[in-house]
Design an enzyme around this catalytic site. Structure first.
Site, PDB file in Angstrom:
ATOM      1  N   SER B 230       0.841  -1.207   0.000  1.00  0.00           N
ATOM      2  CA  SER B 230       0.000   0.000   0.000  1.00  0.00           C
ATOM      3  C   SER B 230       0.870   1.249   0.000  1.00  0.00           C
ATOM      4  O   SER B 230       0.547   2.252  -0.632  1.00  0.00           O
ATOM      5  CB  SER B 230      -0.931  -0.006   1.210  1.00  0.00           C
ATOM      6  OG  SER B 230      -0.179   0.138   2.391  1.00  0.00           O
ATOM      7  N   ARG B 234       0.222   3.583  -3.198  1.00  0.00           N
ATOM      8  CA  ARG B 234      -0.413   4.874  -2.950  1.00  0.00           C
ATOM      9  C   ARG B 234       0.355   5.987  -3.668  1.00  0.00           C
ATOM     10  O   ARG B 234      -0.213   6.794  -4.396  1.00  0.00           O
ATOM     11  CB  ARG B 234      -0.454   5.160  -1.458  1.00  0.00           C
ATOM     12  CG  ARG B 234      -1.083   6.505  -1.125  1.00  0.00           C
ATOM     13  CD  ARG B 234      -1.085   6.780   0.356  1.00  0.00           C
ATOM     14  NE  ARG B 234      -1.836   5.776   1.092  1.00  0.00           N
ATOM     15  CZ  ARG B 234      -1.285   4.815   1.824  1.00  0.00           C
ATOM     16  NH1 ARG B 234       0.028   4.740   1.929  1.00  0.00           N
ATOM     17  NH2 ARG B 234      -2.017   3.949   2.463  1.00  0.00           N
ATOM     18  N   ASN B 238      -1.067   7.843  -7.133  1.00  0.00           N
ATOM     19  CA  ASN B 238      -1.315   9.285  -7.130  1.00  0.00           C
ATOM     20  C   ASN B 238      -0.487  10.001  -8.174  1.00  0.00           C
ATOM     21  O   ASN B 238      -0.987  10.851  -8.913  1.00  0.00           O
ATOM     22  CB  ASN B 238      -1.014   9.869  -5.754  1.00  0.00           C
ATOM     23  CG  ASN B 238      -2.210   9.794  -4.844  1.00  0.00           C
ATOM     24  OD1 ASN B 238      -3.134  10.564  -4.990  1.00  0.00           O
ATOM     25  ND2 ASN B 238      -2.198   8.857  -3.924  1.00  0.00           N
TER      26      ASN B 238
END
Lengths: 156, 303
Positions: B230, B234, B238
Site C-alpha cells: 500500500s 499509494r 497518485n
C-alpha cells in the site's frame, strides 16, 4: 510498467541516501539547533538573573542613599552645633579681649592723665612762680614766697 | 514528442514508456547483448534483466541534489544567528524531528534522518511532475539524436520516478526490509513469531489456540505484506494519475488555439493543485515509513 533491476537499484539507492543523511547531514544540523536552543535558554536565564541582580542593587542603592541622608543630616546638625559653639567661644573671646583692651586703654589713659597732670603741675608751678615773680618783683621777695606757693601747687 | 507526428494514443504511450537499458531476449537481432530498447514491446520482452535509465538517473540526481544541498548547509551550520538557507533547512529538519518524536516511540537515531531523506527525496521526485511534460523528454530526444545517433522517436524518457512502480516498490521494499530487521532485532524471532500467530484471535484453550494459529498467521502476514504494497501503490497511483492528467492536458495544445489556451489554464490549475498532492504524498510516505518503524519497535501485546 515492467518490473526489473530498477527495483533493486532503487532499494540500494534508498539505503545509501538514508545512510548518508544519517551519517553526514542530520547530526550537524540537529546538534547546531540543540546547541542554539541551549544558548538561548542560557541567555534567558542570565537575563533573568541580571534583572534580579539589578533589583537587588537598586534596593541596596536605596538603602545606601537613605543611610547617607541620615548621616548627612547628622553631620549638619553636629556642624551647626559646633558652629554655634565656635560662635559662642569667639564671642566670649572677643568680649574678653575687648575687656582687656578696655582695661589697658583705661590704664594708659590714666597714665597719660597722670603724666599730663604732672606736666601741668610743673607748668603751673613755673607759671605761678613767674606770676608771683612779676607780682613780687614789685612788692615781695621771690624766694620767701616760693615755699608757700609750692605748697599750694602740691594741692592740685 | 510533439503530438503532430504521433497519434494521441501513441503520444500517451510514448510518455509512459521508460528509457530501458537491458538484455535483448532470444529471437532479437542483438539477442544476448545489452542495449537500449527501441520500443515498448522490446522493453517488455527484456523482462527482469533491464534497468530504467531515466528513473535511476532522476532519482539519483534528485537524491544527490538533496544530500548536497543539506550537507552543504550542515557543514556550515552555526549555533549563532542562522542565515536564510540554514533557516530553511532547519525548518524542514525541525518539522521532521517533531513529527518523528511524536510518532516514533522507540529509540533509534536513524529514524529521523530516514524520515528527512524520504520526505525531501520523494518531494523532489514528485516535484518533477510540475515541469511541463514535454520539456525534458524533448530535450532527451534531442540529446539522444544529436549525441548517440538515435531516432528521437525511440528515445523514451519519463521524468517522474514515482510514476515508475519500480521506484516506489524499491523504496517500500527498503522500508519493508528495515521493518523486518527491526522486528527481529527488537522482538527476537520468538517475539516476532508470537506477534504473527497469537493475534488477533487467542484462547486459553490449547486446542482452540492451535486452530487459531494458522488463521492468525494468514491474517497477520497479509497485514504485514499489505504495508509495503500500500505504501508504494499509494504514491505510484497518485503520481501516475497526476502525470496522466498533465499528459492529457498537453494533448490539447495540438487541438487548435482555443483548446490550447483552455489547456494552458487547465495545466496551470492542475499544477497548482498538484503542488498540494506532491507535498501530501511525500508527507504520507514519510509518515507511514515512521509509523511502520514504530510498529516494528512495539513489543506491547496491544493491537
Amino acid at each position: 510498467m515492467n518490473i526489473n533491476y530498477t527495483l533493486i537499484g532503487q532499494t540500494i539507492t534508498f539505503f545509501i541516501f538514508v545512510w548518508f543523511c544519517y551519517a553526514k547531514v542530520w547530526p550537524p544540523i540537529i546538534n547546531a539547533m540543540a546547541e542554539r536552543s541551549k544558548k538561548i535558554a542560557d541567555g534567558l536565564a542570565a537575563a533573568e538573573r541580571g534583572q534580579h541582580e539589578q533589583e537587588l542593587a537598586e534596593k541596596r542603592a536605596a538603602e545606601h542613599i537613605r543611610e547617607a541622608k541620615a548621616q548627612a543630616s547628622d553631620i549638619i546638625t553636629q556642624a551647626q552645633k559646633r558652629a554655634k559653639e565656635i560662635e559662642e567661644a569667639a564671642k566670649d573671646d572677643a568680649q574678653a579681649e575687648a575687656e582687656r583692651i578696655k582695661v589697658s586703654a583705661n590704664a594708659e589713659i590714666e597714665q597719660e592723665v597722670n603724666r599730663a597732670r604732672e606736666h601741668l603741675r610743673k607748668e603751673v608751678v613755673v607759671l605761678a612762680i613767674a606770676g608771683a615773680e612779676r607780682v613780687l618783683k614789685q612788692e615781695v621777695n621771690a624766694a620767701a614766697h616760693a615755699v608757700a606757693l609750692q605748697d599750694v601747687a602740691a594741692q592740685l | 514528442m510533439s503530438a503532430e507526428a504521433l497519434s494521441a494514443s501513441d503520444y500517451i504511450k510514448h510518455h509512459l514508456q521508460n528509457l530501458t537499458y537491458g538484455k535483448f531476449p532470444a529471437g532479437h537481432e542483438h539477442a544476448g547483448e545489452w542495449g537500449i530498447a527501441h520500443s515498448a514491446a522490446e522493453a517488455k520482452a527484456m523482462g527482469f534483466s533491464a534497468i530504467h535509465l531515466d528513473t535511476m538517473f532522476w532519482s539519483i540526481t534528485l537524491g544527490v541534489l538533496f544530500l548536497w544541498l543539506f550537507s552543504k548547509v550542515a557543514k556550515k551550520a552555526t549555533t549563532g544567528v542562522p542565515g536564510g538557507a540554514q533557516n530553511f533547512i532547519e525548518m524542514i529538519v525541525e518539522f521532521i524531528d517533531s513529527t518523528v518524536r511524536g510518532t516514533f516511540t522507540g529509540r533509534n537515531a536513524m529514524i529521523a534522518p530516514m524520515g528527512l531523506t524520504v520526505f525531501v527525496w520523494v518531494f523532489l521526485i514528485n516535484f518533477m511532475d510540475l515541469i511541463p511534460v514535454d520539456w525534458i523528454p524533448q530535450l532527451a530526444g534531442w540529446v539522444g539524436a544529436s549525441f548517440f545517433g538515435m531516432d528521437p522517436h525511440h528515445v523514451y524518457f519519463r521524468v517522474v520516478p514515482s510514476t515508475d512502480p519500480n521506484a516506489t516498490f524499491g523504496m517500500s521494499l527498503a522500508v519493508f526490509a528495515l521493518m523486518l530487521f527491526f522486528s527481529f532485532k527488537i522482538k527476537g524471532v520468538g517475539g516476532f513469531a508470537t506477534e504473527l500467530t497469537m493475534h488477533p484471535f487467542s484462547s486459553s484453550n490449547k486446542l482452540l489456540q492451535l486452530i487459531f494459529i494458522p488463521i492468525n498467521l494468514i491474517l497477520e502476514v497479509v497485514a504485514l505484506l499489505a504495508k509495503p504494497l500500500s505504501l508504494s501503490l499509494r504514491l505510484y497511483g497518485n503520481m501516475f494519475a497526476g502525470e496522466m492528467i498533465f499528459i492529457l492536458i498537453a494533448l490539447m495544445y495540438s487541438a487548435g488555439i482555443a483548446a490550447g489556451v483552455f489547456g494552458g489554464f487547465l495545466q496551470l490549475g492542475w499544477a497548482i493543485f498538484h503542488i498540494l498532492i506532491i507535498t501530501l504524498q511525500a508527507y504520507i510516505f514519510m509518515m507511514l515509513t515512521v509509523v511502520y518503524m514504530d510498529l516494528a519497535y512495539q513489543t506491547g501485546e496491544d493491537h
